[in-house]
Structures are given as C-alpha cells and as structure tokens.
Write a protein that holds these residues in place. Structure first.
Motif, mmCIF file in Angstrom:
data_model
loop_
_atom_site.group_PDB
_atom_site.id
_atom_site.type_symbol
_atom_site.label_atom_id
_atom_site.label_comp_id
_atom_site.label_asym_id
_atom_site.label_seq_id
_atom_site.Cartn_x
_atom_site.Cartn_y
_atom_site.Cartn_z
ATOM 1 N N VAL A 1 18.502 19.456 9.684
ATOM 2 C CA VAL A 1 17.476 19.271 10.716
ATOM 3 C C VAL A 1 16.533 20.471 10.748
ATOM 4 N N PHE A 2 17.079 21.676 10.681
ATOM 5 C CA PHE A 2 16.243 22.881 10.664
ATOM 6 C C PHE A 2 15.258 22.860 9.495
ATOM 7 N N VAL A 3 15.733 22.426 8.333
ATOM 8 C CA VAL A 3 14.858 22.363 7.157
ATOM 9 C C VAL A 3 13.738 21.344 7.378
ATOM 10 N N GLY A 4 14.101 20.177 7.929
ATOM 11 C CA GLY A 4 13.090 19.161 8.215
ATOM 12 C C GLY A 4 12.032 19.668 9.187
ATOM 13 N N ILE A 5 12.474 20.340 10.244
ATOM 14 C CA ILE A 5 11.542 20.908 11.225
ATOM 15 C C ILE A 5 10.671 21.977 10.573
ATOM 16 N N ALA A 6 11.285 22.826 9.748
ATOM 17 C CA ALA A 6 10.541 23.897 9.078
ATOM 18 C C ALA A 6 9.439 23.332 8.189
ATOM 19 N N TRP B 1 14.999 12.489 7.425
ATOM 20 C CA TRP B 1 15.007 11.924 8.777
ATOM 21 C C TRP B 1 14.426 12.934 9.764
ATOM 22 N N ALA B 2 14.897 14.177 9.683
ATOM 23 C CA ALA B 2 14.419 15.221 10.588
ATOM 24 C C ALA B 2 12.930 15.476 10.386
ATOM 25 N N TYR B 3 12.493 15.464 9.127
ATOM 26 C CA TYR B 3 11.093 15.718 8.804
ATOM 27 C C TYR B 3 10.183 14.660 9.438
ATOM 28 N N PHE B 4 10.510 13.390 9.236
ATOM 29 C CA PHE B 4 9.657 12.329 9.759
ATOM 30 C C PHE B 4 9.806 12.168 11.271
ATOM 31 N N GLU C 1 0.838 -1.197 0.000
ATOM 32 C CA GLU C 1 0.000 0.000 0.000
ATOM 33 C C GLU C 1 0.871 1.245 0.000
ATOM 34 N N THR C 2 0.533 2.183 -0.871
ATOM 35 C CA THR C 2 1.339 3.393 -0.975
ATOM 36 C C THR C 2 0.535 4.655 -0.717
ATOM 37 N N VAL C 3 -0.792 4.495 -0.445
ATOM 38 C CA VAL C 3 -1.667 5.658 -0.368
ATOM 39 C C VAL C 3 -1.197 6.642 0.699
ATOM 40 N N ASN C 4 -0.813 6.125 1.891
ATOM 41 C CA ASN C 4 -0.479 6.985 3.014
ATOM 42 C C ASN C 4 0.978 7.401 3.031
ATOM 43 N N ARG C 5 1.711 7.059 2.044
ATOM 44 C CA ARG C 5 3.125 7.405 1.989
ATOM 45 C C ARG C 5 3.343 8.653 1.140
ATOM 46 N N SER C 6 4.457 9.306 1.390
ATOM 47 C CA SER C 6 4.851 10.437 0.554
ATOM 48 C C SER C 6 5.669 9.904 -0.605
ATOM 49 N N ILE C 7 5.126 9.961 -1.804
ATOM 50 C CA ILE C 7 5.850 9.475 -2.972
ATOM 51 C C ILE C 7 7.059 10.357 -3.253
ATOM 52 N N SER C 8 6.967 11.633 -2.887
ATOM 53 C CA SER C 8 8.117 12.532 -3.054
ATOM 54 C C SER C 8 9.282 12.088 -2.188
ATOM 55 N N ALA C 9 8.985 11.756 -0.923
ATOM 56 C CA ALA C 9 10.035 11.281 -0.020
ATOM 57 C C ALA C 9 10.614 9.964 -0.513
ATOM 58 N N ASP C 10 9.738 9.082 -1.021
ATOM 59 C CA ASP C 10 10.216 7.793 -1.545
ATOM 60 C C ASP C 10 11.131 8.006 -2.758
ATOM 61 N N SER D 1 22.549 23.060 -2.472
ATOM 62 C CA SER D 1 21.896 22.333 -3.567
ATOM 63 C C SER D 1 21.140 21.106 -3.044
ATOM 64 N N SER D 2 21.665 20.459 -2.007
ATOM 65 C CA SER D 2 20.984 19.298 -1.428
ATOM 66 C C SER D 2 19.647 19.702 -0.822
ATOM 67 N N ILE D 3 19.637 20.829 -0.127
ATOM 68 C CA ILE D 3 18.398 21.324 0.475
ATOM 69 C C ILE D 3 17.397 21.726 -0.606
ATOM 70 N N LEU D 4 17.877 22.418 -1.635
ATOM 71 C CA LEU D 4 16.993 22.809 -2.733
ATOM 72 C C LEU D 4 16.406 21.583 -3.428
ATOM 73 N N PHE D 5 17.237 20.605 -3.666
ATOM 74 C CA PHE D 5 16.798 19.355 -4.297
ATOM 75 C C PHE D 5 15.705 18.689 -3.470
ATOM 76 N N CYS D 6 15.969 18.534 -2.192
ATOM 77 C CA CYS D 6 15.043 17.814 -1.316
ATOM 78 C C CYS D 6 13.730 18.566 -1.135
ATOM 79 N N VAL D 7 13.818 19.828 -0.798
ATOM 80 C CA VAL D 7 12.608 20.605 -0.496
ATOM 81 C C VAL D 7 11.748 20.810 -1.743
#
Length: 332
Positions: free
Chosen positions: A186-191, A55-58, A2-11, A236-242
């Motif tokens: 971590v700050f980005v994940g929290i934000a 990791w920080a986000y979840f 099941e993938t409905v409740n997952r974030s496909i972006s995070a995956d 660039s890593s933060i821009l990519f991820c966010v």
C-alpha cells in the motif's frame, strides 16, 4: 476496446500476475508435484503483492481526487460492492463444493471466513485495507511513523519468513490474512501516486527469479514459511511492479497494438478469472489426470502453462456469458 487512457504497464502486470495465480492453483491437475516443481510455482508468488500495489495505486488515485466529504461515501461504496461479491461467491462455492463429511457449522465457517476456495483470503485482505486506508495514508505521510511502520513490518517478514518456529501458534493461525503484512504494498502504491517513488531500472523486474531460489533454500534447510511472507517475495515483487510501472512509454512502444487489446481485455477481467478459476480447477481435479502423465521438470512447466491458458479461456468465456445476460456487474 479503447486502450488509450489505460496504463499498459498496469495491464501487463495484471495479466502476468493472474496467469501466475491460475498457474499456482492449477499446477496439480496435470503435473507431478515435487520439491522442485513446487519451488518453481513459487516464482509466481509475486502476484499477490503486485496486485495489492496496483490496487493501492488506483484506489489512492481516486481517493486523493475526492474531497473529505466524498471520501467516506467512496470507501463505503467500494466496501459494499466487495462485500456483495464476497457473499455471492462464498455462497456459490459453499453450495457447489462444500465437504459434507464435516459439520454444517464448520462448512459455514470455512466458506464465509475466507477458507472456502483458493485465493478467497485475498478478498479478506482487501476488506481490511479498505477499512484502514485513511490510517495507512496518515502513517505514510508522517515520515517518522512511516519509518517506524516499515521497520516493524521488516521484522515481521524476517520472523515469518526465516524464523517461523519462534512464533506462537496464535500468530501462525492468523497466517497471511492480516493487513499488516500488506502495508508495504500500500505504501508503494501511495508513493507512486504522489511521485515519491525512487526510479527503479526495468532490469530489476527479473528479481522475481530470486523467489524460487529462496524457496528452494528454505526447503533444503526444512524451514517452514508462508508463501508470500518472506523478505525476497516482498522486495522482488515491489521491484517487479514498480520498475514496469515506471516504464509506461517504453512498454507501450514495444508492444504491438493487438497486444495492447489482449492485455487490456485480460486485465479488465482479472476479477472474473480470479473468482472462477478455483471452480473449474476443482472440477478438473476430479478426473485425476496427474495419474496418467509423468513429466520432466521442463514438461511440467509447459503442461502447467497450457493448462493455465485453457482454464483462463474458460473463465473468460463464462464471464462473457454473465455479461450477455446482464449479471457481470452484479456478481463481479
């Protein structure tokens, strides 16, 4: 699955990042190492910061939902599980690939202090971030302290990235393991959890292409630097991820359902791939395949990608075996 409740972006981010990690670790199996090819592998250096943002986000998502009395228990449980995984696999790698040309004490220090296998230092970083997460939340939610912290980290990244020769040896020995370097992730994940992150266009995801360019320039000027501690890698890593995380609906509609299942399967097994790929790579390196091939730059990339897929497949197969015998939740 099941993938409905997952974030496909995070995956998607996890899948790309773990591919990059295995690509970096395995590149020398078939490929000819040169300054150009090493610079190309640096493109995948976004993986560690991106993983830590997620990791920080979840972690913050779960932590924020708990009341104050539950948070300490949650932290303890997460730390205990991570410690168990760390001890088990440090012991496995110690037994399997320790170099007995050096002393027993040195081997113990190497394999249980985070120097035993590729990527082991990442677990050391997670230990620290778990312990200091309440402090980092406090720093983030206090605007003045957040700005001061970001400015300090910015100075550190500039020093470590471009002026490493100015730093004393004791700081250089710490390397990338200190949690200070990963506070921005971590700050980005929290934000993102608290809806405080500015909108970033999806096109900014391609900013990771600047990483090998930065690496190439630093090599040309003979500037030594840590793989992940440079301003371009961080930004660039933060821009990519966010940028990808913020386009969940778009990405979900663009990817077919079968792609969802594949991404979810790989994303839920990233720890399996992360832990096992160094063992498989150490085994394959014994055959010295690189002596038999002389690839062009493009062929290096293709060969490296094929080898990455093969290693990932074997990691997943071993993971399935552990699941069948009921050990997956114990060792991963």
């Amino acid at each position: 699955m099941e993938t409905v409740n997952r974030s496909i972006s995070a995956d998607l981010i996890k899948t790309i990042s773990i591919f990059g990690a295995v690509f970096i670790h395995s590149f020398g199996i078939l490929c000819n190492l040169s300054n150009f090819s090493i610079d190309i592998t640096h493109m995948f250096r976004f993986g560690v910061p991106a993983f830590l943002v997620l990791w920080a986000y979840f972690f913050e998502t779960s932590y924020n939902r708990k009341n104050k009395s539950e948070r300490f228990t949650y932290l303890t449980q997460r730390f205990t599980h991570l410690f168990k995984v760390y001890i088990i696999w440090s012991a496995v790698y110690f037994i399997a690939i320790a170099n007995w040309d050096v002393s027993f004490l040195k081997n113990i220090t190497m394999y249980f202090a985070g120097f035993g296998f590729s990527g082991q230092y990442f677990l050391i970083i997670l230990f620290q971030l778990l312990l200091v997460h309440p402090l980092l939340r406090y720093l983030y939610f206090n605007k003045t302290l957040r700005i001061i912290t970001i400015l300090i980290i910015a100075v550190l990244y500039i020093l470590y990235g471009y002026f490493e020769f100015l730093l004393p040896n004791i700081l250089l020995k710490i390397g990338e393991r200190a949690f200070l370097f990963w506070i921005p992730s971590v700050f980005v994940g929290i934000a993102m959890v608290h809806g405080k992150m500015i909108k970033i266009p999806l096109v900014m995801a391609v900013s990771i292409l600047l990483i090998p360019l930065e690496s190439s320039i630093l090599h040309q000027f003979n500037y030594h630097h840590f793989n992940h501690i440079t301003p371009i890698v961080l930004i660039s890593s933060i821009l990519f991820c966010v940028s990808i995380m913020q386009k969940e609906h778009l990405i979900k509609t663009k990817l077919k359902k079968v792609s969802h299942r594949v991404l979810t399967y790989i994303a839920t097994h990233t720890i399996v791939i992360f832990i096992l790929n160094p063992m498989i790579i150490v085994f394959l390196l014994k055959f010295n395949f690189f002596n038999y091939f002389h690839f062009s730059y493009l062929e290096n990339l293709i060969a490296g990608s094929v080898m990455t897929i093969i290693i990932t497949f074997f990691c997943l197969a071993v993971g399935e075996f552990f699941q069948k015998i009921g050990l997956e939740k114990i060792v991963f």
